[in-house]
Motif scaffolding. Sequence first.
Motif, PDB file in Angstrom:
ATOM      1  N   LYS A  27      66.957  -3.843  19.062  1.00  0.00           N
ATOM      2  CA  LYS A  27      65.577  -4.276  19.288  1.00  0.00           C
ATOM      3  C   LYS A  27      64.606  -3.304  18.619  1.00  0.00           C
ATOM      4  O   LYS A  27      63.618  -3.720  18.004  1.00  0.00           O
ATOM      5  CB  LYS A  27      65.300  -4.340  20.791  1.00  0.00           C
ATOM      6  CG  LYS A  27      63.957  -4.948  21.164  1.00  0.00           C
ATOM      7  CD  LYS A  27      63.980  -6.446  21.033  1.00  0.00           C
ATOM      8  CE  LYS A  27      62.730  -7.072  21.577  1.00  0.00           C
ATOM      9  NZ  LYS A  27      62.712  -8.543  21.386  1.00  0.00           N
ATOM     10  N   GLU A  28      64.894  -2.044  18.721  1.00  0.00           N
ATOM     11  CA  GLU A  28      64.050  -1.033  18.094  1.00  0.00           C
ATOM     12  C   GLU A  28      64.093  -1.136  16.569  1.00  0.00           C
ATOM     13  O   GLU A  28      63.084  -0.951  15.892  1.00  0.00           O
ATOM     14  CB  GLU A  28      64.494   0.367  18.534  1.00  0.00           C
ATOM     15  CG  GLU A  28      64.202   0.696  19.986  1.00  0.00           C
ATOM     16  CD  GLU A  28      62.712   0.733  20.271  1.00  0.00           C
ATOM     17  OE1 GLU A  28      62.005   1.529  19.622  1.00  0.00           O
ATOM     18  OE2 GLU A  28      62.245  -0.058  21.124  1.00  0.00           O
ATOM     19  N   LEU A  29      65.264  -1.458  16.030  1.00  0.00           N
ATOM     20  CA  LEU A  29      65.420  -1.559  14.574  1.00  0.00           C
ATOM     21  C   LEU A  29      64.768  -2.814  14.004  1.00  0.00           C
ATOM     22  O   LEU A  29      64.416  -2.862  12.819  1.00  0.00           O
ATOM     23  CB  LEU A  29      66.905  -1.566  14.208  1.00  0.00           C
ATOM     24  CG  LEU A  29      67.639  -0.225  14.263  1.00  0.00           C
ATOM     25  CD1 LEU A  29      69.140  -0.451  14.137  1.00  0.00           C
ATOM     26  CD2 LEU A  29      67.140   0.715  13.167  1.00  0.00           C
ATOM     27  N   SER A  30      64.589  -3.845  14.823  1.00  0.00           N
ATOM     28  CA  SER A  30      64.096  -5.135  14.331  1.00  0.00           C
ATOM     29  C   SER A  30      62.675  -5.083  13.781  1.00  0.00           C
ATOM     30  O   SER A  30      62.264  -5.982  13.056  1.00  0.00           O
ATOM     31  CB  SER A  30      64.163  -6.182  15.448  1.00  0.00           C
ATOM     32  OG  SER A  30      63.284  -5.859  16.513  1.00  0.00           O
ATOM     33  N   SER A  31      61.952  -4.017  14.103  1.00  0.00           N
ATOM     34  CA  SER A  31      60.585  -3.906  13.599  1.00  0.00           C
ATOM     35  C   SER A  31      60.536  -3.448  12.145  1.00  0.00           C
ATOM     36  O   SER A  31      59.499  -3.547  11.489  1.00  0.00           O
ATOM     37  CB  SER A  31      59.782  -2.924  14.472  1.00  0.00           C
ATOM     38  OG  SER A  31      60.361  -1.633  14.426  1.00  0.00           O
ATOM     39  N   SER A  32      61.673  -2.957  11.627  1.00  0.00           N
ATOM     40  CA  SER A  32      61.662  -2.433  10.259  1.00  0.00           C
ATOM     41  C   SER A  32      62.712  -3.057   9.338  1.00  0.00           C
ATOM     42  O   SER A  32      62.737  -2.765   8.144  1.00  0.00           O
ATOM     43  CB  SER A  32      61.871  -0.912  10.285  1.00  0.00           C
ATOM     44  OG  SER A  32      63.078  -0.572  10.943  1.00  0.00           O
ATOM     45  N   MET A  33      63.587  -3.917   9.857  1.00  0.00           N
ATOM     46  CA  MET A  33      64.592  -4.565   9.011  1.00  0.00           C
ATOM     47  C   MET A  33      64.987  -5.910   9.588  1.00  0.00           C
ATOM     48  O   MET A  33      64.742  -6.191  10.762  1.00  0.00           O
ATOM     49  CB  MET A  33      65.824  -3.673   8.838  1.00  0.00           C
ATOM     50  CG  MET A  33      66.584  -3.371  10.121  1.00  0.00           C
ATOM     51  SD  MET A  33      68.047  -2.310   9.843  1.00  0.00           S
ATOM     52  CE  MET A  33      67.283  -0.791   9.274  1.00  0.00           C
ATOM     53  N   SER A  34      65.610  -6.752   8.763  1.00  0.00           N
ATOM     54  CA  SER A  34      66.014  -8.090   9.196  1.00  0.00           C
ATOM     55  C   SER A  34      67.206  -8.017  10.145  1.00  0.00           C
ATOM     56  O   SER A  34      67.948  -7.028  10.164  1.00  0.00           O
ATOM     57  CB  SER A  34      66.376  -8.952   7.991  1.00  0.00           C
ATOM     58  OG  SER A  34      67.592  -8.503   7.399  1.00  0.00           O
ATOM     59  N   SER A  35      67.392  -9.079  10.898  1.00  0.00           N
ATOM     60  CA  SER A  35      68.524  -9.133  11.825  1.00  0.00           C
ATOM     61  C   SER A  35      69.850  -9.134  11.070  1.00  0.00           C
ATOM     62  O   SER A  35      70.853  -8.623  11.572  1.00  0.00           O
ATOM     63  CB  SER A  35      68.418 -10.374  12.716  1.00  0.00           C
ATOM     64  OG  SER A  35      68.367 -11.569  11.952  1.00  0.00           O
ATOM     65  N   ILE A 261      67.095  -3.739  32.962  1.00  0.00           N
ATOM     66  CA  ILE A 261      66.673  -2.351  33.216  1.00  0.00           C
ATOM     67  C   ILE A 261      66.216  -1.683  31.923  1.00  0.00           C
ATOM     68  O   ILE A 261      65.145  -1.060  31.863  1.00  0.00           O
ATOM     69  CB  ILE A 261      67.824  -1.546  33.854  1.00  0.00           C
ATOM     70  CG1 ILE A 261      68.133  -2.097  35.255  1.00  0.00           C
ATOM     71  CG2 ILE A 261      67.454  -0.059  33.943  1.00  0.00           C
ATOM     72  CD1 ILE A 261      69.357  -1.480  35.889  1.00  0.00           C
ATOM     73  N   LEU A 262      67.028  -1.824  30.862  1.00  0.00           N
ATOM     74  CA  LEU A 262      66.658  -1.232  29.575  1.00  0.00           C
ATOM     75  C   LEU A 262      65.411  -1.894  29.006  1.00  0.00           C
ATOM     76  O   LEU A 262      64.575  -1.236  28.382  1.00  0.00           O
ATOM     77  CB  LEU A 262      67.818  -1.353  28.593  1.00  0.00           C
ATOM     78  CG  LEU A 262      69.036  -0.471  28.869  1.00  0.00           C
ATOM     79  CD1 LEU A 262      70.159  -0.773  27.886  1.00  0.00           C
ATOM     80  CD2 LEU A 262      68.668   1.004  28.811  1.00  0.00           C
ATOM     81  N   GLY A 263      65.286  -3.194  29.229  1.00  0.00           N
ATOM     82  CA  GLY A 263      64.098  -3.898  28.763  1.00  0.00           C
ATOM     83  C   GLY A 263      62.837  -3.367  29.410  1.00  0.00           C
ATOM     84  O   GLY A 263      61.796  -3.219  28.756  1.00  0.00           O
ATOM     85  N   MET A 264      62.911  -3.058  30.697  1.00  0.00           N
ATOM     86  CA  MET A 264      61.762  -2.482  31.395  1.00  0.00           C
ATOM     87  C   MET A 264      61.409  -1.119  30.815  1.00  0.00           C
ATOM     88  O   MET A 264      60.235  -0.777  30.674  1.00  0.00           O
ATOM     89  CB  MET A 264      62.061  -2.363  32.891  1.00  0.00           C
ATOM     90  CG  MET A 264      62.137  -3.705  33.627  1.00  0.00           C
ATOM     91  SD  MET A 264      62.607  -3.498  35.357  1.00  0.00           S
ATOM     92  CE  MET A 264      61.238  -2.475  35.939  1.00  0.00           C
ATOM     93  N   ILE A 265      62.426  -0.341  30.467  1.00  0.00           N
ATOM     94  CA  ILE A 265      62.187   0.974  29.862  1.00  0.00           C
ATOM     95  C   ILE A 265      61.479   0.808  28.510  1.00  0.00           C
ATOM     96  O   ILE A 265      60.618   1.618  28.137  1.00  0.00           O
ATOM     97  CB  ILE A 265      63.516   1.731  29.677  1.00  0.00           C
ATOM     98  CG1 ILE A 265      64.114   2.064  31.051  1.00  0.00           C
ATOM     99  CG2 ILE A 265      63.311   3.014  28.862  1.00  0.00           C
ATOM    100  CD1 ILE A 265      65.490   2.697  30.982  1.00  0.00           C
ATOM    101  N   LEU A 266      61.826  -0.281  27.807  1.00  0.00           N
ATOM    102  CA  LEU A 266      61.219  -0.542  26.499  1.00  0.00           C
ATOM    103  C   LEU A 266      59.865  -1.239  26.610  1.00  0.00           C
ATOM    104  O   LEU A 266      59.205  -1.481  25.596  1.00  0.00           O
ATOM    105  CB  LEU A 266      62.155  -1.401  25.650  1.00  0.00           C
ATOM    106  CG  LEU A 266      63.482  -0.754  25.228  1.00  0.00           C
ATOM    107  CD1 LEU A 266      64.354  -1.754  24.484  1.00  0.00           C
ATOM    108  CD2 LEU A 266      63.230   0.477  24.359  1.00  0.00           C
TER     109      LEU A 266
END
Length: 293
Positions: A27-35, A261-266
């Motif tokens: 999810k973090e990587l998706s802002s800078s590269m394609s899936s 849980i991880l989604g809430m952290i993000l």
Amino acid sequence: MNNETIQGIKFMLFASLLFAFMGAFAKELSSSMSSVEIVFFRNIFGVILIVFALYRKPASQKGGRPWLLFFRGFVGFAALLMFFYNISNISLAQAMTFSKTSTIFTALFAYIFIKEKLGFKGWIGVFIGFVGILFITGFDGTNLEKSDWLGILTGVGAGLAYTSVRELRTYYDTRIIVLSFMTIGSIGPAILMLLANYYSSDTFDFILGKFTMPTFHDWIYIVLMGTVATFAQIYMTKAYASAKAGIIGTISYSTLVFAIILGMILGDKFPDFWIVLGILLIVISGILVSSKK
């Protein structure tokens, strides 16, 4: 419940936690590269680790089912392309939830192809788990978007891949099964990224994406994602090789809890009443299927 089944459940719980972390890093990587590029790095890192493991301890196996091994790798790769596209475009919990429909398809395919039965209590458990998924996503079937269709197809592809593991485990070393999937999952994206330089399509953007050179920050997430994804794949494969596909598939619902849980952290919002109810139903379904005599 025998010791092998208990061991399989433990393997799946650990794999589920690792898969949730993999999704968070993706999810973090998706802002800078394609899936598509994310899928490539997710798998190429794993290929390196598995090859090194095989070098240190060669595989001991009888083989003999190369086409089934290829089939497992191909359908798993196709499911991964759609899964990572959803991670890039919808919430982490929702993307993970769609992938968990694989339990329903795994039970169905295991029943059809390898004659594996769950019994009445097992089927009730699977059904309750699916109802729990509906509550978590708010999915009512009246308005299917692109991510919905891809999510359902992710479940179909993953269900076929997981079911094939039950057959492959008697012929191949666990690491070879994982390696086949990750090798196809590395070569495939490389070809698709090459094709993206000559052809683009909004409809098929989940399988086409140009290569973008990662930044130093991206490389950190790539290494983390590749590491947890590889070990998650190994422990998931061990889980499916240790117990019935329907049981392990239902236990894999625990990924949703970790993803929320991880989604809430993000930055995701705190789950509402319906999501909490969905989680409870999924826990109940896991108990029903796991306690089946």
